[in-house]
Design an enzyme around this catalytic site. Structure first.
Site, PDB file in Angstrom:
ATOM      1  N   ASN A 108       0.810  -1.315  -0.143  1.00 43.54           N
ATOM      2  CA  ASN A 108      -0.036  -0.053  -0.005  1.00 43.54           C
ATOM      3  C   ASN A 108       0.646   1.303  -0.029  1.00 43.54           C
ATOM      4  OD1 ASN A 108      -1.857  -1.842   0.086  1.00 43.54           O
ATOM      5  ND2 ASN A 108      -2.564  -1.310   2.173  1.00 43.54           N
ATOM      6  N   THR A 153     -15.848  37.797 -31.525  1.00 40.88           N
ATOM      7  CA  THR A 153     -16.690  37.734 -30.168  1.00 40.88           C
ATOM      8  C   THR A 153     -17.947  36.714 -30.756  1.00 40.88           C
ATOM      9  OG1 THR A 153     -17.761  39.392 -29.983  1.00 40.88           O
ATOM     10  CG2 THR A 153     -15.930  39.554 -28.739  1.00 40.88           C
ATOM     11  N   HIS A 154     -18.326  35.793 -30.205  1.00 43.24           N
ATOM     12  CA  HIS A 154     -19.494  34.928 -30.750  1.00 43.24           C
ATOM     13  C   HIS A 154     -19.193  34.511 -32.011  1.00 43.24           C
ATOM     14  CE1 HIS A 154     -22.011  36.939 -27.304  1.00 43.24           C
ATOM     15  NE2 HIS A 154     -21.048  37.812 -27.743  1.00 43.24           N
ATOM     16  N   SER A 275      -8.663  12.878 -48.744  1.00 45.93           N
ATOM     17  CA  SER A 275      -9.990  12.103 -48.736  1.00 45.93           C
ATOM     18  C   SER A 275     -10.098  10.650 -49.492  1.00 45.93           C
ATOM     19  CB  SER A 275     -11.475  13.043 -49.135  1.00 45.93           C
ATOM     20  OG  SER A 275     -12.406  12.155 -49.552  1.00 45.93           O
ATOM     21  N   LYS A 281      -9.771  17.195 -51.671  1.00 48.98           N
ATOM     22  CA  LYS A 281      -9.999  17.520 -50.222  1.00 48.98           C
ATOM     23  C   LYS A 281      -8.619  17.637 -49.586  1.00 48.98           C
ATOM     24  CE  LYS A 281     -12.835  17.729 -47.551  1.00 48.98           C
ATOM     25  NZ  LYS A 281     -14.118  17.519 -46.984  1.00 48.98           N
ATOM     26  N   GLU A 288      -8.173  18.058 -35.534  1.00 50.05           N
ATOM     27  CA  GLU A 288      -9.482  17.494 -35.290  1.00 50.05           C
ATOM     28  C   GLU A 288      -9.175  16.322 -34.246  1.00 50.05           C
ATOM     29  OE1 GLU A 288     -12.179  17.865 -38.986  1.00 50.05           O
ATOM     30  OE2 GLU A 288     -10.590  16.658 -39.090  1.00 50.05           O
ATOM     31  N   TYR A 315      -6.689   2.158   2.638  1.00 49.67           N
ATOM     32  CA  TYR A 315      -6.494   1.670   1.401  1.00 49.67           C
ATOM     33  C   TYR A 315      -7.691   0.707   0.827  1.00 49.67           C
ATOM     34  CZ  TYR A 315      -4.575  -1.120  -2.734  1.00 49.67           C
ATOM     35  OH  TYR A 315      -4.626  -1.480  -4.176  1.00 49.67           O
ATOM     36  N   GLN A 320      -6.310   0.784  -7.467  1.00 52.81           N
ATOM     37  CA  GLN A 320      -5.465   0.394  -8.640  1.00 52.81           C
ATOM     38  C   GLN A 320      -6.356   1.080  -9.880  1.00 52.81           C
ATOM     39  OE1 GLN A 320      -4.263  -3.906  -8.607  1.00 52.81           O
ATOM     40  NE2 GLN A 320      -5.710  -4.197 -10.126  1.00 52.81           N
ATOM     41  N   LYS A 323      -4.481   3.990 -12.308  1.00 53.31           N
ATOM     42  CA  LYS A 323      -3.260   3.811 -13.434  1.00 53.31           C
ATOM     43  C   LYS A 323      -3.570   3.816 -14.717  1.00 53.31           C
ATOM     44  CE  LYS A 323      -0.841   1.415  -9.734  1.00 53.31           C
ATOM     45  NZ  LYS A 323      -2.181   1.478  -8.962  1.00 53.31           N
TER      46      LYS A 323
HETATM   47  N1  ARG Z   1      -1.756  -3.240  -7.576  1.00 53.73           N
HETATM   48  C1  ARG Z   1      -2.016  -2.666  -6.134  1.00 53.73           C
HETATM   49  C2  ARG Z   1      -2.555  -1.304  -6.619  1.00 53.73           C
HETATM   50  O1  ARG Z   1      -2.261  -0.682  -7.735  1.00 53.73           O
HETATM   51  C3  ARG Z   1      -1.006  -2.661  -5.401  1.00 53.73           C
HETATM   52  C4  ARG Z   1      -1.522  -2.531  -3.834  1.00 53.73           C
HETATM   53  C5  ARG Z   1      -2.023  -3.755  -3.453  1.00 53.73           C
HETATM   54  N2  ARG Z   1      -2.439  -3.880  -2.139  1.00 53.73           N
HETATM   55  C6  ARG Z   1      -3.077  -4.472  -1.715  1.00 53.73           C
HETATM   56  N3  ARG Z   1      -3.493  -4.570  -0.469  1.00 53.73           N
HETATM   57  N4  ARG Z   1      -3.988  -5.386  -2.294  1.00 53.73           N
HETATM   58  O2  ARG Z   1      -3.151  -0.555  -5.954  1.00 53.73           O
END
Ligand code: ARG
Length: 457
Positions: A108, A153-154, A275, A281, A288, A315, A320, A323
């Site tokens: 953690n 503007t606008h 295109s 084109k 875009e 925690y 998780q 990520k």
């Molecule tokens: N892969 C976990 C995360 O990204 C790591 C921490 C895991 N901790 C646990 N108590 N299971 O949070």
């Protein structure tokens, strides 16, 4: 083999294991993970929690794991997450000493530390890329200080502006964005390691020492908070969202200004697309795409905010989920800023088209009203008189600079022959010399200020 298998009589079911795994995406954290573990092991040795020999063995082993990952000799696979992978690999290589690495630590505080190291580096990259973009904007502003373009503007022509002021406007936005990343970097530079699972640790650790090894300014002051805080990820996503918002506006301008209808700018062929059916084109796919990718970055921001909102202290595995959204945001942000920087360097300006366009649409009407007001007519009356003049122009297909003095005087006898000098597009832009305004001198000073502020980062 799981780090926690001892308590369980049966191994995890395959589908449960697959669902639980984060290695496929958190392997990106390998360098942060090894670096944090090296610092942790060094601290354990210094504090006498491990022997000097054990600590050194671990550090040497971790360095070898790192270089094998980097060379590609070691594939990151078959582990629950990057932390299990690195530790498992270490134990494979150095045996029992490796099993002591996790003393006074939990995954953690480990993952919280890894993320901080990773996001901190990402802030630095964002700052560098924004700097490069602002430098190109500054260069475009420098070369266009004598060009006039319409200000809108606008999305209706409003007043003529100095073209440099247009580019400076985006520099101001990106400078604020840059400053936000720099402030975030400072605020988040706090070490969670030593918080262990949630309540701290009973080992005599030296958290300040670990912090100094990893370049953190201080250690976290509450272990419950430290292991469950992902504010810094949310802040990063917010900062990225604002960059994308600004970039998206710039892209929208780019798409409009390079259209046949506007014709102010050209995108070079190397940065355009065609295109498959319409041979004529030339499409602005790149701006875009940047505009389009803004939505997905906003989505990630909403995602993380929603993920953290209902979590009981401390925690929870929900964390998780920080990520993939972070990694995707980072990749999207970097690619969008880079491609637009490259594009902006190569865009060419149709100076005459912009100039002529700036004069259309009665864009100097405010200057007529100001002319009267400066000669004592109350502004509200001046506004009404000018409004009647514009209506006269529309009805008689004339423009403000083309009217005769008699036509002006038919609306007000305050008008003298010098009114015809006041209603040119150049005089209009030049007249706005308030600080931050559109005159050459004001935009030049603003550009110098942008360059000065940029140097601070
Ligand atoms: N892969 C976990 C995360 O990204 C790591 C921490 C895991 N901790 C646990 N108590 N299971 O949070």
């Amino acid at each position: 083999m799981k780090l926690w298998q001892g308590r369980f009589a049966a191994p995890m079911a395959q589908d449960a294991d697959d669902f639980n795994q984060s290695l496929p995406f958190d392997k990106k954290l390998y360098r942060a993970d090894v670096t944090a573990s090296i610092a942790h092991a060094t601290m354990l040795g210094k504090c006498g929690i491990l022997t000097a020999e054990e600590s050194e063995k671990i550090v040497t082993g971790l360095n070898a794991v790192l270089s094998d990952i980097e060379s590609g000799a070691l594939a990151m696979e078959q582990a629950e997450d990057i932390h299990s992978f690195v530790e498992g690999e270490l134990v494979k290589r150095i045996g029992d000493a490796g099993k002591k690495l996790h003393t006074a630590r939990s995954r953690n505080d480990q993952v919280a530390t890894d993320m901080r190291l990773y996001v901190r580096e990402s802030c630095d990259k964002a700052i560098d890329l924004l700097k490069a973009l602002i430098m190109v904007l500054c260069e475009r502003a420098r070369e266009s200080n004598s060009y006039i373009m319409p200000g809108f503007t606008h999305l209706r022509k409003a007043q003529p502006i100095n073209c440099a002021q247009y580019f400076n406007a985006y520099s101001e936005m990106f400078l604020r964005d840059l400053d936000r990343f720099s402030a975030l970097r400072k605020r988040m530079n706090v070490l969670p390691l030593g918080s262990a699972a949630l309540a701290g640790t009973s080992y005599p650790v030296d958290r300040d020492y670990t912090a100094s090894l990893l370049g953190f300014d201080e250690v976290s002051q509450n272990s419950l908070d430290a292991v469950s805080d992902r504010d810094f990820v949310a802040e990063y996503l917010f900062n990225a969202s604002l960059v994308m918002a600004h970039l998206s506006r710039l892209c929208e301008d780019t798409i409009l200004y390079t259209s046949e209808e506007f014709g102010y700018w050209n995108i070079p062929d190397e940065y355009s697309t065609g295109s498959s059916i319409m041979p004529q084109k030339k499409n602005p796919d790149l701006p875009e795409l940047v505009r389009g990718k803004t939505g997905r970055v906003y989505g990630h921001l909403m995602g993380i905010l929603t993920t953290i909102k209902g979590l009981p202290l401390a925690y929870n595995k929900d964390l998780q989920e920080d990520k993939e959204s972070f990694f995707d945001t980072e990749t999207t942000l970097f690619s969008c800023v880079s491609i637009y920087t490259a594009l902006l360097e190569k865009i060419t300006l149709n100076v005459n088209t912009m100039y002529e366009s700036a004069g259309e649409g009665y864009s100097t009407a405010t200057d007529v009203a100001d002319y009267l007001a400066k000669r004592g007519v109350p502004f509200r009356d001046a506004h009404a008189i000018t409004g009647r003049l514009v209506r006269y122009c529309i009805e008689n297909r004339k423009t403000l600079p083309n009217l005769t003095l008699e036509e002006y005087r038919a609306q007000s006898d305050v008008f003298e022959s010098d009114v015809l000098n006041a209603v040119t597009t150049r005089a209009s832009a030049e007249g706005r010399n308030s600080a931050g305004g559109s005159s050459k001198a004001a935009t030049k000073a603003a550009l110098a200020s942008i360059r000065r502020r940029l140097k601070k980062y």
